[in-house]
Design a protein around this motif. Structure first.
Motif, mmCIF file in Angstrom:
data_model
loop_
_atom_site.group_PDB
_atom_site.id
_atom_site.type_symbol
_atom_site.label_atom_id
_atom_site.label_comp_id
_atom_site.label_asym_id
_atom_site.label_seq_id
_atom_site.Cartn_x
_atom_site.Cartn_y
_atom_site.Cartn_z
ATOM 1 N N GLU A 12 0.841 -1.206 0.000
ATOM 2 C CA GLU A 12 0.000 0.000 0.000
ATOM 3 C C GLU A 12 0.871 1.250 0.000
ATOM 4 O O GLU A 12 0.549 2.245 -0.664
ATOM 5 N N GLU A 16 1.101 4.266 -2.836
ATOM 6 C CA GLU A 16 1.096 5.703 -2.532
ATOM 7 C C GLU A 16 2.295 6.408 -3.176
ATOM 8 O O GLU A 16 2.138 7.477 -3.779
ATOM 9 N N TYR A 31 -0.033 -2.762 -7.441
ATOM 10 C CA TYR A 31 -1.413 -3.259 -7.372
ATOM 11 C C TYR A 31 -1.483 -4.742 -7.720
ATOM 12 O O TYR A 31 -2.197 -5.517 -7.071
ATOM 13 N N LEU A 34 -0.114 -6.699 -4.829
ATOM 14 C CA LEU A 34 -1.039 -6.671 -3.702
ATOM 15 C C LEU A 34 -2.224 -7.597 -3.962
ATOM 16 O O LEU A 34 -2.644 -8.345 -3.064
ATOM 17 N N THR A 50 -8.822 -5.270 -5.453
ATOM 18 C CA THR A 50 -7.525 -4.602 -5.601
ATOM 19 C C THR A 50 -7.132 -4.530 -7.073
ATOM 20 O O THR A 50 -6.663 -3.484 -7.547
#
Length: 181
Positions: A12, A16, A31, A34, A50
């Motif tokens: 995460e 960012e 992404y 994740l 996600t």
């Protein structure tokens, strides 16, 4: 290993950072990783959400990154049982020169085609990926190729061929592990 919450937090944070720098390649990669992490941890719905979020965040003119996250979404949709979404998310075949993107597309395509019962289409996907999988050092591609090839051959009642496919994949994995040891 096993510290999913720390891994999620790290990815995460990577999202960012990539977003703050308009680094869409890193954004799509974070992404995708994740989504994969959620899937491996058994959180299939979170994995699909996600991947969908990653697809929405990746501009379509970033062709490779957009295609990769779209294939990740297809993979996660398939895992979630949303087979139509998975089929719709399968991008057109990239050129063989696209390397891992091509292999990823073929393997996810084969998985979806096997899931929907189209053995001939699955076979075509696996045949297209065969030579590139043979030279890859990515164990996740080797393992999935072997499992899908064995599944296809088992459905066709070629148990000896299915066994060879598993043995070939295990050999490929052994070579990968020898390379990094």
């Amino acid at each position: 290993l096993g510290e999913v919450d720390k891994g999620v937090a790290s990815l995460e944070r990577a999202i960012e950072l990539a977003r703050s720098r308009d680094d869409y390649d890193s954004l799509a990669t974070a992404y995708s990783n994740l989504a994969d992490m959620h899937d491996l941890a058994g959180a299939t719905r979170a994995a699909l959400e996600t991947a969908k979020e990653g697809l929405a965040a990746t501009p379509s003119h970033h062709l490779r990154s957009y295609a990769w996250i779209k294939l990740t979404m297809a993979e996660m949709a398939f895992a979630a049982g949303e087979w139509q979404t998975a089929q719709n998310a399968l991008s057109p075949n990239p050129s063989r020169g696209s390397g891992l993107l091509f292999v990823f597309r073929q393997l996810i395509g084969a998985e979806v085609e096997l899931g929907t019962g189209d053995e001939d289409a699955a076979e075509a996907c696996l045949e297209a990926a065969k030579d590139l999988v043979a030279v890859t050092s990515e164990p996740q591609r080797i393992a999935l190729y072997g499992a899908l090839q064995a599944d296809l051959l088992t459905r066709r009642r070629d148990l000896a061929g299915a066994q060879r496919a598993v043995q070939d994949a295990l050999y490929g994995l052994e070579v990968c592990t020898d390379d990094v040891m």
